[in-house]
Scaffold this active site. Structure first.
Site, PDB file in Angstrom:
ATOM      1  CD  GLU A 310      -2.928  -1.182   2.275  1.00  0.00           C
ATOM      2  OE1 GLU A 310      -4.056  -1.654   2.057  1.00  0.00           O
ATOM      3  OE2 GLU A 310      -2.582  -0.742   3.387  1.00  0.00           O
ATOM      4  CG  ASP A 384      -7.847  -4.852   5.478  1.00  0.00           C
ATOM      5  OD1 ASP A 384      -7.346  -4.910   6.606  1.00  0.00           O
ATOM      6  OD2 ASP A 384      -8.011  -3.786   4.863  1.00  0.00           O
ATOM      7  CD  GLU A 412     -10.088  -0.388   8.114  1.00  0.00           C
ATOM      8  OE1 GLU A 412      -9.942  -0.111   6.913  1.00  0.00           O
ATOM      9  OE2 GLU A 412      -9.201  -0.939   8.803  1.00  0.00           O
TER      10      GLU A 412
END
Length: 698
Positions: A310, A384, A412
């Site tokens: 990333e 994730d 998240e």
């Protein structure tokens, strides 16, 4: 003084008292509220008439302060501290070196088995006195024992005939803060960073000490203070000084400080032309930097690294491997006792078109090539932090390399600080999963604690959900996930139900009705979240960027694997990602018999069905319903569950404090609105792919 002025003064002081005594969640599970059970009060007062501490503990020590704070709050009394036993009901705290009672009443072999962090709590007779001993080998072990003892009291357990012996199953039990140096927190939903780098080192917030207390109370012994998307400046002399002030507060609570580092720091802040891990100048730079850090922070824990993922730089840009990069840092830290935690969160689609396979393909060939003080930090699942994922196949696959698990405490993908979602059941599902790496019974828990494959170093990390909000985590119930992480990091065999009851009793109330209602809400909350977000193995359907609301139709313009459509692959024929042997063959990364079980549409667990298979809308489920009917039922049932959670919470009006009651009620309203959005948007989107015929036109 006229009556009007007197009235205004009374109102002001009434308001001030209300503010000072407001139940705002700051005290977390260490509230030490007065015990109301008269039988327990008398038992406790008889059991604790004096505290016997070694001389070194009786001046300005956290153990003494915590005991006095706890006993004063719970019993409303000040228990005297002495250096000798003078009566029945003595509470003795010490090691074999400084306590005669410990030496004579606790076997040396028992203490040896406790290791550095373990402890013994035992009711004994010593010199014709009835005493309770809390024994350990280190200050940290004793502190953990004291917190256990106070937890028994907070949850109104008996202190009679105690015989407790504990040690943590995992050596390194860390929180990973994704805090940036500007005070912001990536994926943070509870305010700004608690570190306040700008005012350090001159001003250290007292909040950091309260944070340390909370962590020590659940056995957390390490903190990575900055984001895995690291800034090289964390390694400058200025920030090392700032971090030293934090470390000084954490140290008395047995907590080591760690840095997340940028791999190219030698070039970015060191002035070198390269950060190549095999370059001799780079090797020397890291050696000197490690020595500089340890000179300031002697118990510094080590480095966490996000590399070549990333946008973060890594050794690959110099033609080197993950092992080359990790071993460079490991060599610099080894003389000081530090460790490297190298994240396996990589997904280069040039390696394989199925993102779930990439980390396995990159790391398994490197098994056995990492230094002994390197741990590979691996997320619980292969994508994730989704609401539900099968366990990451790296667990068990790298038999020569210790793997530590990374869990996400901050929510998240599970509603952030707006949804009540208790995550211990999620983590238990992964910890208890059988990898079959060494045959049946090789659970993920035995992989990460080192026992299955004989590793002497072990670790687990939780991505922090902590911020500057008064209640620390944004949602009062998100505190439970912080608590549960610590308790499972200490003992992976604990049940999520046992943990939730502890937390409720310490945080809300010991009243049976309150405990039952809240426990029922929490125990079903994770499954409800799955059902209204991503049922039956669906994953990554969240809206882009914030990852809060639904976005099943989202297509990213640059990367396929940042698109929702990449994961669900809905079309007129069906839905789901085919990872069977005739698809991407991701099932082959699991040991037998799991690969066969996941590969077959008939034997694949229903909760992972659409993770591993592209399934026809008309496929008959075990219930007899079609897949489409079942999918609709899950989405609708999940949203209905939130309505039931809200109704159950309303039943507690007047039975818990008003401030927290109203906060949670507002959050449940937000959760219900969002759950209904998930239901409506996902069913409308997927419904357009379902063939319109008599079977589905209900």
């Amino acid at each position: 003084m006229n009556n009007r002025l007197l009235c205004l003064i009374c109102i002001f002081f009434g308001f001030l008292v209300g503010v000072l005594w407001a139940e705002d969640g700051y005290r977390l599970w260490l509230r030490y509220e007065p015990i109301t059970d008269s039988v327990r009060i008398q038992e406790y007062k008889n059991s604790i008439k004096q505290i016997v501490l070694p001389e070194s503990f009786r001046s300005d020590d956290v153990i003494k302060k915590e005991l006095q704070r706890g006993l004063s709050g719970l019993l409303g009394v000040t228990v005297p501290c002495t250096d000798s036993i003078t009566q029945n009901g003595a509470l003795v705290i010490g090691t074999a070196e400084d306590s005669d009672a410990v030496r004579k009443c606790i076997d040396a072999s028992t203490l040896e088995a406790c290791g550095p962090d373990g402890y013994v709590i035992r009711s004994v007779q010593f010199n014709d006195r009835s005493v309770t001993i809390i024994a350990g080998n280190t200050h940290s072990g004793l502190l953990y024992g004291v917190f256990h003892f106070l937890r028994l009291m907070e949850t109104t357990q008996s202190l009679c005939d105690l015989s407790i012996q504990q040690k943590p199953g995992i050596q390194n039990r860390l929180l990973n803060h994704w805090d940036n140096l500007d005070g912001s927190v990536e994926r943070g939903y509870a305010g700004e960073s608690i570190w306040d780098w700008e005012t350090l080192p001159e001003t250290v917030s007292p909040r950091i000490k309260d944070y340390a207390r909370a962590n020590a109370s659940i056995g957390i012994n390490g903190v990575v203070v900055n984001n895995v998307n690291s800034q090289a400046e964390i390694l400058t002399a200025d920030y090392i000084r700032k971090a030293t002030a934090i470390a000084d507060v954490l140290r008395p609570y047995g907590i080591r400080l760690y840095f997340s580092i940028k791999f190219t720091s030698p070039h970015v802040i060191g002035g070198l032309e390269t950060s190549d891990p095999l370059d001799t100048e780079v090797v020397e730079w890291w050696k000197k930097k490690a020595a500089e850090i340890y000179a300031a922070i002697p118990d510094f824990g080590g480095f966490l690294v996000k590399a070549y993922s990333e946008g973060q730089p890594g050794p690959q840009q110099y033609g080197r491997s993950h092992a080359d990069g990790a071993n460079l840092l490991a060599k610099a830290l080894a003389p000081h006792g530090g460790v490297v935690m190298w994240r396996s969160f990589v997904y280069d689609l040039t390696i394989d078109s199925d993102r779930t396979k990439c980390a396995y393909l990159e790391f398994v060939p490197l098994d056995g090539k990492f230094a002994s003080n390197v741990l590979i930090q691996t997320k619980n699942g292969p994508i994730d932090f989704q609401p539900r994922e099968p366990f990451n196949p790296l667990f068990g696959a790298m038999k020569k390399t210790p793997l530590m698990m990374e869990l996400q405490i901050t929510q998240e993908y599970t509603g952030q600080a707006k949804h009540l979602v208790y995550l211990a059941p999620q983590w238990k599902e992964v910890l208890d999963a059988d990898t079959y790496a060494n045959g049946a019974g090789t659970t993920v828990a035995t992989i990460i604690d080192g026992s299955a494959q004989g590793h002497s170093v072990s670790g687990i990390a939780g991505v922090s959900g902590i911020g500057s909000d008064r209640n620390w985590t944004g949602h009062h119930f998100s505190q439970a996930n912080w608590y549960a992480f610590g308790r499972l990091a200490w003992d992976a065999d604990l049940s999520s139900e046992a943990i939730v009851e502890e937390w409720i009793r310490m945080t809300w109330s010991n009243e049976p009705e309150v405990v039952k209602v809240i426990a029922d809400i929490m125990d079903g909350s994770w499954q409800s979240c799955i059902d209204y977000m991503t049922p039956l193995g669906l994953h990554h359907l969240m809206a882009e960027g914030h990852h809060y609301g639904p976005g099943p139709g989202y297509v990213h313009p640059q990367r396929h694997d940042w698109s929702s459509t990449y994961y669900h692959k809905a079309d007129a024929e069906g839905i789901g990602f085919d990872r069977s042997k005739t698809g991407t063959n991701a099932v082959s990364q699991y040991y037998s018999p799991l690969n066969e079980r996941f590969n077959s549409l008939e034997t694949c667990p229903q909760e992972y069905l659409l993770w591993f298979h592209h399934v026809s809308w008309s496929h008959r489920m075990a219930s007899g319903d079609s897949l489409w009917d079942q999918l609709q039922a899950r989405y609708r049932g999940g949203a209905d569950d939130v309505k039931k959670m809200k109704a159950a919470w309303i039943s507690l009006a007047g039975k818990v404090d008003q401030e927290r009651f109203e906060h949670v009620n507002r959050r449940l309203e937000m959760q219900l609105t969002n759950a209904e959005q998930w239901r409506d948007i996902c069913l409308a989107y997927f419904g357009q792919f379902v063939k319109v015929n008599e079977e589905f036109n209900h």
